[in-house]
Design an enzyme around this catalytic site. Structure first.
Site, PDB file in Angstrom:
ATOM      1  N   ASN A 113     -10.207  -0.830  -0.071  1.00  0.00           N
ATOM      2  CA  ASN A 113      -8.889  -0.657  -0.011  1.00  0.00           C
ATOM      3  C   ASN A 113      -8.121  -1.087  -1.183  1.00  0.00           C
ATOM      4  O   ASN A 113      -8.100  -2.516  -1.334  1.00  0.00           O
ATOM      5  CB  ASN A 113      -8.592  -1.468   1.493  1.00  0.00           C
ATOM      6  CG  ASN A 113      -7.031  -1.391   1.848  1.00  0.00           C
ATOM      7  OD1 ASN A 113      -6.365  -1.261   0.650  1.00  0.00           O
ATOM      8  ND2 ASN A 113      -6.655  -1.454   3.060  1.00  0.00           N
ATOM      9  N   HIS A 124      -3.286   6.758   2.656  1.00  0.00           N
ATOM     10  CA  HIS A 124      -4.001   5.478   1.989  1.00  0.00           C
ATOM     11  C   HIS A 124      -5.208   4.919   2.369  1.00  0.00           C
ATOM     12  O   HIS A 124      -5.349   5.265   3.700  1.00  0.00           O
ATOM     13  CB  HIS A 124      -2.737   4.269   2.406  1.00  0.00           C
ATOM     14  CG  HIS A 124      -3.188   2.984   2.287  1.00  0.00           C
ATOM     15  ND1 HIS A 124      -3.926   2.389   1.054  1.00  0.00           N
ATOM     16  CD2 HIS A 124      -3.274   1.891   2.930  1.00  0.00           C
ATOM     17  CE1 HIS A 124      -4.239   1.259   1.252  1.00  0.00           C
ATOM     18  NE2 HIS A 124      -3.836   0.966   2.496  1.00  0.00           N
ATOM     19  N   CYS A 184       0.931  -1.207  -0.155  1.00  0.00           N
ATOM     20  CA  CYS A 184      -0.057  -0.111  -0.016  1.00  0.00           C
ATOM     21  C   CYS A 184       0.821   1.269  -0.010  1.00  0.00           C
ATOM     22  O   CYS A 184       0.220   2.403  -0.014  1.00  0.00           O
ATOM     23  CB  CYS A 184      -0.890   0.085   1.366  1.00  0.00           C
ATOM     24  SG  CYS A 184      -1.829  -1.569   1.381  1.00  0.00           S
TER      25      CYS A 184
HETATM   26  O1  UT7 Z   1      -3.979  -1.539   3.649  1.00  0.00           O
HETATM   27  C1  UT7 Z   1      -2.930  -2.261   4.354  1.00  0.00           C
HETATM   28  C2  UT7 Z   1      -3.348  -2.109   5.739  1.00  0.00           C
HETATM   29  N1  UT7 Z   1      -4.328  -2.733   6.082  1.00  0.00           N
HETATM   30  C3  UT7 Z   1      -4.943  -2.139   7.026  1.00  0.00           C
HETATM   31  O2  UT7 Z   1      -4.468  -0.966   7.497  1.00  0.00           O
HETATM   32  C4  UT7 Z   1      -6.205  -2.722   7.700  1.00  0.00           C
HETATM   33  C5  UT7 Z   1      -6.464  -2.262   9.138  1.00  0.00           C
HETATM   34  N2  UT7 Z   1      -7.159  -3.087  10.094  1.00  0.00           N
HETATM   35  C6  UT7 Z   1      -8.597  -2.776   9.947  1.00  0.00           C
HETATM   36  O3  UT7 Z   1      -8.940  -1.977   9.088  1.00  0.00           O
HETATM   37  C7  UT7 Z   1      -9.354  -3.331  10.926  1.00  0.00           C
HETATM   38  O4  UT7 Z   1      -8.821  -4.154  11.816  1.00  0.00           O
HETATM   39  C8  UT7 Z   1     -10.271  -4.317  10.363  1.00  0.00           C
HETATM   40  C9  UT7 Z   1     -11.683  -3.374   9.615  1.00  0.00           C
HETATM   41  C10 UT7 Z   1      -9.792  -5.131   9.509  1.00  0.00           C
HETATM   42  C11 UT7 Z   1     -11.051  -4.978  11.545  1.00  0.00           C
HETATM   43  O5  UT7 Z   1     -11.563  -4.217  12.356  1.00  0.00           O
HETATM   44  P1  UT7 Z   1     -11.345  -4.360  13.966  1.00  0.00           P
HETATM   45  O6  UT7 Z   1     -12.193  -3.295  14.629  1.00  0.00           O
HETATM   46  O7  UT7 Z   1      -9.879  -4.178  14.262  1.00  0.00           O
HETATM   47  O8  UT7 Z   1     -12.107  -5.679  14.279  1.00  0.00           O
HETATM   48  P2  UT7 Z   1     -11.520  -7.021  15.303  1.00  0.00           P
HETATM   49  O9  UT7 Z   1     -10.476  -7.650  14.198  1.00  0.00           O
HETATM   50  O10 UT7 Z   1     -10.685  -6.483  16.338  1.00  0.00           O
HETATM   51  O11 UT7 Z   1     -12.804  -7.828  15.713  1.00  0.00           O
HETATM   52  C12 UT7 Z   1     -13.728  -7.246  16.217  1.00  0.00           C
HETATM   53  C13 UT7 Z   1     -15.065  -8.121  16.448  1.00  0.00           C
HETATM   54  C14 UT7 Z   1     -14.591  -9.506  16.839  1.00  0.00           C
HETATM   55  O12 UT7 Z   1     -15.518  -9.983  17.572  1.00  0.00           O
HETATM   56  P3  UT7 Z   1     -15.327 -10.062  19.321  1.00  0.00           P
HETATM   57  O13 UT7 Z   1     -14.355 -10.953  19.624  1.00  0.00           O
HETATM   58  O14 UT7 Z   1     -15.391  -8.609  19.861  1.00  0.00           O
HETATM   59  O15 UT7 Z   1     -16.610 -10.798  19.624  1.00  0.00           O
HETATM   60  C15 UT7 Z   1     -14.370 -10.140  15.591  1.00  0.00           C
HETATM   61  O16 UT7 Z   1     -14.731 -11.542  15.715  1.00  0.00           O
HETATM   62  O17 UT7 Z   1     -15.592  -8.251  15.295  1.00  0.00           O
HETATM   63  C16 UT7 Z   1     -15.625  -9.621  14.922  1.00  0.00           C
HETATM   64  N3  UT7 Z   1     -15.345  -9.511  13.272  1.00  0.00           N
HETATM   65  C17 UT7 Z   1     -16.465  -9.436  12.666  1.00  0.00           C
HETATM   66  N4  UT7 Z   1     -17.657  -9.294  12.776  1.00  0.00           N
HETATM   67  C18 UT7 Z   1     -18.259  -9.251  11.545  1.00  0.00           C
HETATM   68  C19 UT7 Z   1     -14.155  -9.603  12.963  1.00  0.00           C
HETATM   69  N5  UT7 Z   1     -14.437  -9.485  11.338  1.00  0.00           N
HETATM   70  C20 UT7 Z   1     -15.748  -9.333  11.405  1.00  0.00           C
HETATM   71  C21 UT7 Z   1     -16.549  -9.397  10.154  1.00  0.00           C
HETATM   72  N6  UT7 Z   1     -17.890  -9.098  10.420  1.00  0.00           N
HETATM   73  N7  UT7 Z   1     -16.224  -9.211   9.013  1.00  0.00           N
END
Ligand code: UT7
Length: 346
Positions: A302, A271, A134
């Site tokens: 993204n 980005h 990225c």
């Molecule tokens: O481009 C290159 C660099 N990439 C980035 O910069 C991406 C950076 N990361 C992100 O944008 C975020 O981490 C995501 C959007 C991918 C995920 O968001 P998050 O707030 O970090 O979610 P998380 O992985 O901490 O998960 C939070 C909760 C979890 O549930 P509990 O444990 O709180 O009950 C996950 O199981 O959300 C759950 N979860 C989902 N729920 C619905 C994880 N993925 C999903 C999903 N749909 N797709």
């Protein structure tokens, strides 16, 4: 020949000096290509036990574009390059270097850049691909600037392009909703005033595992009983924390390197990784409300290397920025890699 002359040793050959420091480089044009097919969250959420609401609130994405037949990495590059060249008023045969930043050109060799150079009519241009995820477009702009300053070329074409839908597992909850396709290009060339500030860039290999292809191609195809397509995998939350809190510091360093304060800025074009990451950076940098902030992740998803030039073109198209405006750009991602610089909008 006089006796005095005959005793003088011939002068040693010398390499011609680089141009002096009065030469400047800038962005001369920018262009975007957005794939035709719009994919709303609802088309994805069922496969990953998610919802439109979750995807919107966690990432800011409402829809993304996925490339279809004919919208190859090379085809999208050519489409965006044509627009950037037209915007710059530069002919293809004036381009001396073509740099294509991508991680989703599925040919190990030859490079996408060689094909792009050939097909746009940049005959004989030096051409190579950059794998800096990225941050790839910002890496390319940094190299192109230095090449123009050093006199290695008059004009360079820098393309950021991805077809990440080819590498994304539609059943993977952490990546299926985020990655997308598209291309953006810029022409870098001589300018009357400095138009691209010094780059602040680097890498942190301790985060190598946070975003990566699951397996190398050979293991994927020959390592087990059945060939398995090697998708991208991401530890989203760890990447999120790194990006949100470390990248604002890099962005500030780029401002300092250019001698520009946030009050001087007209636009911030990070980005498009996650709308929440953008929000955290805007706050950490204390950007005044007058600064236009790129937020086209909402409709683009993204797009990795393509996201910064796509967002820049988007701000120009919407009239939120105009030619000559001062913008801070920053890319960051798998590697972990990052690059930031201050530029004038072409
Ligand atoms: O481009 C290159 C660099 N990439 C980035 O910069 C991406 C950076 N990361 C992100 O944008 C975020 O981490 C995501 C959007 C991918 C995920 O968001 P998050 O707030 O970090 O979610 P998380 O992985 O901490 O998960 C939070 C909760 C979890 O549930 P509990 O444990 O709180 O009950 C996950 O199981 O959300 C759950 N979860 C989902 N729920 C619905 C994880 N993925 C999903 C999903 N749909 N797709």
């Amino acid at each position: 020949m006089s006796g005095e002359q005959s005793q003088t040793a011939p002068a040693a050959a010398s390499i011609r000096a680089a141009p002096d420091g009065t030469r400047h480089a800038g962005l001369l044009g920018v262009g975007a290509y957005r794939p035709v097919r719009v994919v709303p969250n609802d088309e994805i959420s069922g496969k990953i036990d998610s919802s439109d609401e979750w995807i919107r609130s966690r990432s800011g994405i409402e829809a993304r574009r996925w490339a279809g037949e004919g919208e190859t990495v090379v085809a999208m590059s050519i489409a965006s390059a044509g627009k950037a060249l037209a915007h710059a008023g530069v002919r293809p045969d004036q381009v001396g270097v073509v740099i294509v930043a991508t991680v989703s050109h599925l040919y190990q060799t030859p490079s996408a850049a060689s094909e792009v150079a050939h097909r746009i009519g940049a005959a004989g241009a030096a051409a190579f691909d950059v794998s800096a995820a990225c941050a790839g477009f910002c890496y390319g702009v940094a190299m192109a600037r230095d090449m123009v300053l050093a006199g290695s070329t008059e004009h360079a074409l820098v393309v950021g392009v991805e077809r990440l839908s080819d590498l994304t597992d539609p059943f993977d909850r952490s990546t299926a909703f985020i990655f997308a396709d598209g291309a953006g290009a810029a022409v870098v060339g001589p300018s009357a005033e400095p138009g691209i500030g010094p780059v602040v860039w680097g890498s942190d290999g301790s985060g190598l595992d946070l975003i990566r292809q699951e397996q190398p191609w050979d293991v994927a195809f020959y390592g087990g009983d059945a060939p398995e397509w090697p998708h991208l995998e991401m530890q989203g939350n760890a990447v999120y924390r790194w990006a949100a809190y470390e990248m604002a510091k890099i962005a500030q360093e780029a401002l300092d390197a250019a001698g520009v304060s946030v009050e001087d800025l007209d636009a911030f074009i990070p980005h498009q990784a996650n709308m929440r990451i953008t929000d955290v950076m805007v706050k950490a940098l204390r950007l005044p409300p007058s600064v236009a902030v790129a937020r086209d992740i909402s409709g683009q998803g993204n797009t990795s290397a393509a996201s910064v030039p796509l967002a820049m073109a988007g701000l120009l198209e919407s009239g939120e920025v105009t030619s000559g405006d001062l913008a801070l750009i920053i890319g960051f991602g798998a590697g972990l890699v990052y690059a930031a610089q201050v530029v004038r909008i072409p």
